[in-house]
Scaffold this motif. Structure first.
Motif, mmCIF file in Angstrom:
data_model
loop_
_atom_site.group_PDB
_atom_site.id
_atom_site.type_symbol
_atom_site.label_atom_id
_atom_site.label_comp_id
_atom_site.label_asym_id
_atom_site.label_seq_id
_atom_site.Cartn_x
_atom_site.Cartn_y
_atom_site.Cartn_z
ATOM 1 N N PHE A 73 0.812 -1.209 0.000
ATOM 2 C CA PHE A 73 0.000 0.000 0.000
ATOM 3 C C PHE A 73 0.851 1.267 0.000
ATOM 4 N N GLY A 74 1.973 1.243 0.727
ATOM 5 C CA GLY A 74 2.876 2.390 0.702
ATOM 6 C C GLY A 74 3.460 2.603 -0.676
ATOM 7 N N LEU A 75 3.852 1.516 -1.327
ATOM 8 C CA LEU A 75 4.389 1.591 -2.682
ATOM 9 C C LEU A 75 3.358 2.157 -3.647
ATOM 10 N N ILE A 76 2.136 1.667 -3.561
ATOM 11 C CA ILE A 76 1.086 2.134 -4.472
ATOM 12 C C ILE A 76 0.762 3.613 -4.230
ATOM 13 N N GLU A 77 0.615 3.993 -2.977
ATOM 14 C CA GLU A 77 0.246 5.376 -2.677
ATOM 15 C C GLU A 77 1.322 6.350 -3.140
ATOM 16 N N LEU A 78 2.586 6.047 -2.844
ATOM 17 C CA LEU A 78 3.670 6.932 -3.249
ATOM 18 C C LEU A 78 3.754 7.035 -4.772
ATOM 19 N N THR A 79 3.609 5.894 -5.451
ATOM 20 C CA THR A 79 3.689 5.890 -6.913
ATOM 21 C C THR A 79 2.572 6.712 -7.528
ATOM 22 N N LEU A 80 1.354 6.523 -7.065
ATOM 23 C CA LEU A 80 0.222 7.257 -7.634
ATOM 24 C C LEU A 80 0.370 8.765 -7.433
ATOM 25 N N LYS A 81 0.886 9.159 -6.275
ATOM 26 C CA LYS A 81 1.007 10.592 -5.995
ATOM 27 C C LYS A 81 2.165 11.240 -6.755
ATOM 28 N N LEU A 82 3.109 10.431 -7.217
ATOM 29 C CA LEU A 82 4.227 10.972 -7.992
ATOM 30 C C LEU A 82 4.030 10.810 -9.500
ATOM 31 N N LEU A 83 2.979 10.125 -9.910
ATOM 32 C CA LEU A 83 2.761 9.874 -11.333
ATOM 33 C C LEU A 83 2.676 11.157 -12.176
ATOM 34 N N PRO A 84 2.026 12.212 -11.707
ATOM 35 C CA PRO A 84 2.002 13.431 -12.529
ATOM 36 C C PRO A 84 3.396 13.954 -12.857
ATOM 37 N N LEU A 85 4.307 13.896 -11.889
ATOM 38 C CA LEU A 85 5.674 14.348 -12.123
ATOM 39 C C LEU A 85 6.413 13.382 -13.042
ATOM 40 N N LEU A 86 6.157 12.089 -12.907
ATOM 41 C CA LEU A 86 6.798 11.092 -13.752
ATOM 42 C C LEU A 86 6.302 11.206 -15.195
ATOM 43 N N LYS A 87 5.031 11.474 -15.379
ATOM 44 C CA LYS A 87 4.476 11.645 -16.729
ATOM 45 C C LYS A 87 5.062 12.890 -17.396
ATOM 46 N N LYS A 88 5.264 13.941 -16.614
ATOM 47 C CA LYS A 88 5.815 15.178 -17.151
ATOM 48 C C LYS A 88 7.224 14.955 -17.703
ATOM 49 N N ALA A 89 8.021 14.108 -17.024
ATOM 50 C CA ALA A 89 9.395 13.849 -17.458
ATOM 51 C C ALA A 89 9.503 12.625 -18.360
ATOM 52 N N ARG A 90 8.376 11.933 -18.570
ATOM 53 C CA ARG A 90 8.401 10.658 -19.307
ATOM 54 C C ARG A 90 9.464 9.744 -18.676
ATOM 55 N N GLY A 91 9.322 9.579 -17.356
ATOM 56 C CA GLY A 91 10.357 8.924 -16.561
ATOM 57 C C GLY A 91 10.179 7.435 -16.361
ATOM 58 N N ARG A 92 10.753 6.950 -15.272
ATOM 59 C CA ARG A 92 10.817 5.514 -14.996
ATOM 60 C C ARG A 92 10.290 5.216 -13.587
ATOM 61 N N VAL A 93 9.626 4.079 -13.457
ATOM 62 C CA VAL A 93 9.227 3.539 -12.153
ATOM 63 C C VAL A 93 9.874 2.171 -12.026
ATOM 64 N N ILE A 94 10.616 1.960 -10.937
ATOM 65 C CA ILE A 94 11.262 0.671 -10.687
ATOM 66 C C ILE A 94 10.757 0.151 -9.357
ATOM 67 N N ASN A 95 10.047 -0.959 -9.383
ATOM 68 C CA ASN A 95 9.509 -1.570 -8.171
ATOM 69 C C ASN A 95 10.314 -2.811 -7.819
ATOM 70 N N VAL A 96 10.841 -2.841 -6.606
ATOM 71 C CA VAL A 96 11.615 -3.988 -6.154
ATOM 72 C C VAL A 96 10.662 -5.024 -5.581
ATOM 73 N N SER A 97 10.508 -6.109 -6.295
ATOM 74 C CA SER A 97 9.676 -7.218 -5.845
ATOM 75 C C SER A 97 10.595 -8.267 -5.208
ATOM 76 N N SER A 98 10.485 -9.506 -5.621
ATOM 77 C CA SER A 98 11.282 -10.589 -5.059
ATOM 78 C C SER A 98 11.005 -11.850 -5.865
ATOM 79 N N VAL A 99 11.912 -12.822 -5.763
ATOM 80 C CA VAL A 99 11.594 -14.128 -6.347
ATOM 81 C C VAL A 99 10.365 -14.719 -5.672
ATOM 82 N N MET A 100 10.094 -14.265 -4.436
ATOM 83 C CA MET A 100 8.909 -14.741 -3.735
ATOM 84 C C MET A 100 7.644 -14.047 -4.226
#
Length: 264
Positions: A73-100
């Motif tokens: 939930f923290g990952l989702i909330e932070l990502t959604l709130k930063l998406l406008p800035l990421l779209k403006k720069a046509r940037g990158r989102v990197i999510n660290v998951s796991s083999v699990m």
């Protein structure tokens, strides 16, 4: 000051608690003020916790919620709130998951959260491709970090065990906890790598490459053990994973086999 001395005067740092919406809002304002009209080029979601892990029957709903609040939930909330800035720069989102996030090895909220991170990342990648924002997932194997600290894991397993009703403990047997802890310690000592650069190199490539990958496997065990097992049929993957852990005192598989034989 220490961080600037080790890196660059251009580094800006801000404290962030991804499980607190007010903290996330404060961090978003900080980023907006720093980036101005340029937008944000890269967001790396790396915050996470693993414990409690262990048999799911040993846990309460709150044990799952503690992990999901940080890892998902923290990952989702932070990502959604930063998406406008990421779209403006046509940037990158990197999510660290796991083999699990591809193969469940233990119960608890960790694998649940990482599978959900994989799903969220896939949907976000497809949605954002129309705006030039690229989304990548990093799936590390086992590394020596606080997430794999065996002392913390052992202590929490004992906490979970102590709060179990006696009738549940009896189904596992008095030696199950110690055998489970031994199995965890053996696996961590055998698999955990000290070379965190294998993960940070994936982050660097995802942030700077012209064509970043959708997924990165970090670590020899991820590439050679866990991800290949995740592609096996379920009965084969179950056989391998179950072999890593002790068998409870009351093993129902023997009874199930007997029923199958006597009742064709």
């Amino acid at each position: 000051m220490d961080l600037k001395a080790e890196t660059s005067w251009r580094v800006r740092a801000v404290l962030l608690n991804v499980a607190d919406s007010a903290s996330i809002d404060s961090a978003v304002r900080f980023v907006r003020n720093e980036t101005g009209k340029c937008g944000l080029w890269g967001l790396v979601n790396n915050a996470g916790r693993s414990i409690p892990i262990g048999p799911s029957e040993w846990m309460q709903v709150e044990d799952f919620r503690k992990v999901l609040d940080v890892n998902l939930f923290g990952l989702i909330e932070l990502t959604l709130k930063l998406l406008p800035l990421l779209k403006k720069a046509r940037g990158r989102v990197i999510n660290v998951s796991s083999v699990m996030g591809r193969l469940v090895l233990t119960g608890g909220g960790y694998s649940v959260s990482k599978w959900a991170v994989e799903s969220f990342s896939d949907s976000l990648r497809r949605d954002m491709r129309h705006f030039g924002v690229k989304v990548s997932v990093i799936e590390p194997g086992f590394f020596k970090t606080a997430v794999t600290n065996v002392n913390l894991i052992d202590a929490d397993l004992r906490r979970l065990w102590e709060q179990l009703p006696m009738d549940v403990k009896e189904t596992y047997g008095e030696k199950y906890l110690e055998n489970y802890i031994k199995a965890q310690r053996f696996a961590m000592s055998l698999l955990c790598s000290k070379d965190i650069s294998k993960v940070t190199h994936c982050m660097q490539h995802a942030l700077t490459a012209r064509h970043p990958r959708s997924r990165y496997a970090a670590g020899w065990d991820a590439r050679l053990i866990w991800l290949p097992i995740s592609y096996l049929p379920s009965f084969m993957a179950d056989f391998i994973v179950c072999a890593l852990f002790p068998v409870p005192k009351e093993d129902g598989t023997a009874c199930l086999n007997q029923v199958n034989v006597t009742n064709p």
